[in-house]
Design an enzyme around this catalytic site. Structure first.
Site, PDB file in Angstrom:
ATOM      1  N   THR A 414      37.287  52.709  37.626  1.00 18.41           N
ATOM      2  CA  THR A 414      38.528  52.021  38.025  1.00 18.41           C
ATOM      3  C   THR A 414      39.609  52.690  37.299  1.00 18.41           C
ATOM      4  O   THR A 414      39.228  53.619  36.781  1.00 18.41           O
ATOM      5  CB  THR A 414      38.730  50.551  38.462  1.00 18.41           C
ATOM      6  OG1 THR A 414      39.868  50.129  38.489  1.00 18.41           O
ATOM      7  CG2 THR A 414      38.144  49.905  37.083  1.00 18.41           C
ATOM      8  N   THR A 432      41.150  47.966  40.620  1.00 19.80           N
ATOM      9  CA  THR A 432      39.990  48.458  41.216  1.00 19.80           C
ATOM     10  C   THR A 432      39.703  48.557  42.499  1.00 19.80           C
ATOM     11  O   THR A 432      40.285  47.659  43.143  1.00 19.80           O
ATOM     12  CB  THR A 432      38.426  47.984  40.470  1.00 19.80           C
ATOM     13  OG1 THR A 432      37.389  48.653  40.974  1.00 19.80           O
ATOM     14  CG2 THR A 432      38.470  46.667  40.761  1.00 19.80           C
ATOM     15  N   ASP A 456      29.234  44.296  44.167  1.00 19.01           N
ATOM     16  CA  ASP A 456      29.217  43.829  42.712  1.00 19.01           C
ATOM     17  C   ASP A 456      28.446  42.552  42.470  1.00 19.01           C
ATOM     18  O   ASP A 456      28.019  42.082  41.613  1.00 19.01           O
ATOM     19  CB  ASP A 456      30.383  43.598  41.920  1.00 19.01           C
ATOM     20  CG  ASP A 456      31.109  44.876  41.138  1.00 19.01           C
ATOM     21  OD1 ASP A 456      30.397  45.936  41.324  1.00 19.01           O
ATOM     22  OD2 ASP A 456      31.996  44.706  40.473  1.00 19.01           O
ATOM     23  N   GLY A 502      32.902  50.021  35.395  1.00 15.38           N
ATOM     24  CA  GLY A 502      31.816  49.134  35.722  1.00 15.38           C
ATOM     25  C   GLY A 502      31.285  48.291  34.340  1.00 15.38           C
ATOM     26  O   GLY A 502      31.998  47.936  33.556  1.00 15.38           O
TER      27      GLY A 502
HETATM   28  N1  GLU Z   1      33.716  47.046  40.138  1.00 14.92           N
HETATM   29  C1  GLU Z   1      33.902  47.127  38.611  1.00 14.92           C
HETATM   30  C2  GLU Z   1      33.554  45.671  37.944  1.00 14.92           C
HETATM   31  O1  GLU Z   1      34.393  44.823  38.606  1.00 14.92           O
HETATM   32  C3  GLU Z   1      34.933  47.617  38.279  1.00 14.92           C
HETATM   33  C4  GLU Z   1      35.241  48.955  38.631  1.00 14.92           C
HETATM   34  C5  GLU Z   1      34.716  50.020  37.802  1.00 14.92           C
HETATM   35  O2  GLU Z   1      35.061  50.292  36.822  1.00 14.92           O
HETATM   36  O3  GLU Z   1      33.525  50.407  37.857  1.00 14.92           O
HETATM   37  O4  GLU Z   1      33.197  45.426  36.962  1.00 14.92           O
END
Ligand code: GLU
Length: 615
Positions: A414, A432, A456, A502
């Site tokens: 993100t 994100t 997620d 992530g």
């Molecule tokens: N979906 C990821 C999270 O909430 C964030 C997005 C990312 O940087 O991959 O941890």
């Protein structure tokens, strides 16, 4: 404009320990012009660091007009929705940490996406087999789309700390969307990686694959649909999305993904209803807080695991003196701290409205001491390490337990940005749409991509006989790793940092803090240094420069194993960058100016700017 290259990241990694206060000599640079990027600068009157030149410029313009850090943050985030469309936008979610200079207080807003009311624990199980769906099937679908929270986050931030209204703060982004921006190699490369799935949706292909292919570097990409969407929100408020006509289009796209003629994808629909949008609220939440080397570190509590996991790791590291260690031992302790903290994250953390999260216990110094017992200076731990028991309050060293199964986690991307205004207010915000390109679905006629944040959730239980805190449920927020962080020294801002990536976000933020606070690096060097991410796995994910470093030979002698991650989780034949994260940060220097620092090279480099550069 001068761009300073920092001493090689390798040199940063090998920097001797023991120097606690960094000698900071950043570049002096004029504010970023559209199209050009400067990763580091310093000065007065406010600062912005974000992924693109246009978004940084938008924030700077708002600051110059007298907007607060909250106003500028909305302008930055809305512009990122145009120029960084694969990682941000009103189709996604956000976490925002705010230092209010007048109240001397850190607060947070949880704008995480939420599972629609018709979702349930088996949403990611294939009804035909009862088995979890494959990741690519789940991601590129309407099913994975959570009720977006980014727009509600902007509104809430402006209600609490803004000077201007939403319409005014959206205007810079609206203008960039209308007149277009120049496609850079990063945007083209991210489009290439996603081209096959973007081509499955008529609306996505029309916007992002002009002429049927990724746009060429140097061409101009316009998004008049998004300009209109922002204008409509400015005129009618956020209810235009949360229940109004934009919401109707959004729900239609989720329920009936807009496949292109001849599409081969079977895109599973999602059950989102207009009432889910109407019911959505960004939540005010207390930050997490731990004290580390006398500094107060504030982060995001649940629904993110970021603040608690980083806080526990800092408590573990607070039991030793990293600055007095050899580089190999300091890195060994850094890796072991997150190996252990991730075991507790996976066992205990989820949306606190659905899960009894033992936050106070996990962040207690005594639990940190208990978990630190597991670190053997002579050898790497054996993953999966089992979770600790935060309820016992034991002063002794409990024997290590084993986790039932390793928990898969992912390292998608993100973006993170930081803003400060002239009055001393500070924003640290990560936003994100989850996967690069989210669900792949652009809402027809509206110009923004929908998230796939619900992937997620754990698709099936991961904790053996213990309950899994991150299973899907109606109205629940999936566990995040996003870790926007603000550090205070003597009650005043010292650092604001964060990163995408992530689950690697947690380790990246920790590594930057350790590099800066313990290992004597300047903030730019702490960000540029090669990264490694240990998340309770047998192998530690690392960047090539980390693996090549001589200190890494010492870590391998202790039993650590390293590997790069450079293939797409959606298609292993697609190569992606092995970089970990794309951080941005601010440091409030004791002499007065603010140092604004981002990535020199990762993800095409960051754009840092200040209102009044130091000449
Ligand atoms: N979906 C990821 C999270 O909430 C964030 C997005 C990312 O940087 O991959 O941890």
């Amino acid at each position: 404009m001068r761009t300073r290259r920092f001493g090689t990241a390798l040199a940063g990694l090998l920097l001797g320990a023991g120097m606690v206060t960094a000698a900071v000599a950043p570049a002096q640079a004029a504010p970023t012009q559209s199209g050009a990027k400067t990763p580091v600068t310093q000065g007065y009157g406010g600062a912005v660091v974000s992924d693109t030149a246009e978004s940084t410029q938008a924030g700077l313009d708002v600051l110059r007009r007298g907007g607060t850090a909250a106003d500028a943050a909305v302008a930055v985030a809305a512009t990122l929705g145009v120029t960084d469309p694969y990682v941000a936008g009103i189709g996604g979610g956000s976490y925002l940490v705010y230092y209010d200079a007048r109240a001397h207080q850190v607060s947070t807003i949880d704008g995480r996406e939420t599972a629609p009311g018709a979702d349930g624990p088996s949403m990611f199980l294939d009804p035909a087999t009862g088995q979890p769906l494959s990741l690519p099937t789940a991601v590129t679908s309407g099913l994975s789309v959570g009720v977006p929270g980014t727009l509600a986050t902007w509104q809430r931030a402006l209600q609490r700390w803004g000077r201007f209204g939403l319409a005014e703060d959206l205007r810079p982004a609206e203008q960039v969307a209308e007149r277009g921006f120049v496609v850079d190699p990063t945007l083209r490369e991210l489009t290439r990686q996603n081209a096959a799935r973007f081509a499955q949706f008529a609306s996505t292909a029309a916007l992002l694959l002009p002429g049927g292919a990724p746009p060429a570097v140097g061409t101009t990409l316009r998004n008049p649909d998004l300009a209109r969407t922002y204008r409509e929100i400015g005129e009618h408020g956020i209810s235009a999305l949360y229940g109004g006509p934009i919401g109707t289009d959004l729900v239609n796209a989720v329920q009936r993904p807009p496949l292109a003629p001849g599409a081969t994808l079977v895109a599973r629909p999602g059950p989102m209803a207009l009432s889910d949008l109407r019911d959505y609220r960004a939540r005010d939440a207390d930050p997490t807080q731990v004290t580390y080397r006398g500094l107060d570190v504030y982060g995001m509590a649940g629904s993110s695991s970021g603040g608690i996991t980083d806080g526990e790791a800092l408590d573990i590291l607070g039991t030793v003196n990293l600055a007095a260690m050899t580089p190999v031992q300091a890195l060994h302790h850094y890796l072991e701290a997150t190996r252990i903290a991730f075991a507790d994250r996976n066992r205990y953390l989820g949306d606190p409205r659905y899960v009894d999260v033992p936050q106070r216990q996990l962040l207690s110094a005594s639990f940190g001491r208990q978990r630190a017992c597991l670190i053997d200076p002579a050898k790497a731990g054996v993953s999966p390490v089992g979770p600790g028991d935060p309820f016992t309050g034991s002063r002794s060293c409990p024997p290590p337990s084993r986790a039932p199964v390793p928990v898969p986690d992912r390292d998608h991307h993100t973006n993170h940005f930081v803003v400060a205004d002239g009055a001393g207010n500070v924003v640290s915000c990560t936003n994100t749409i989850e996967e690069l390109g989210g669900s792949g679905i652009v809402v027809p006629g509206r110009g923004f991509l929908l998230n796939n944040e619900l992937t997620d959730f754990n698709f099936a239980p991961t904790q053996g006989s213990a309950p899994d805190p991150n299973l899907p449920a109606a109205g629940k927020r999936p566990r995040s790793s996003m870790s926007p962080t603000i550090v205070l020294r003597d009650g005043r801002p010292f650092l604001a940092v964060g990163s995408p990536g992530g689950a690697t976000i947690i380790t990246t933020v920790l590594q930057i803090l350790v590099n800066r606070i313990d290992l004597g690096m300047s903030l730019p060097d702490a960000i540029a240094a090669p990264r490694a991410s240990q998340r309770n796995a047998a192998t530690t994910q690392a960047e090539p420069a980390f693996i090549a470093a001589s200190a890494t030979r010492g870590l391998e002698a202790l039993g650590h194993k390293f590997a790069i991650s450079d293939t797409s989780p959606l298609d292993p034949t697609i190569k992606i960058s092995p970089d970990i994260g794309a951080a941005s940060g601010l440091e409030f220097l004791p002499t007065g100016p603010v140092l604004a620092a981002g990535e020199p090279t990762r993800r095409g480099g960051s754009s840092a700017a200040v209102v009044h550069p130091t000449r």
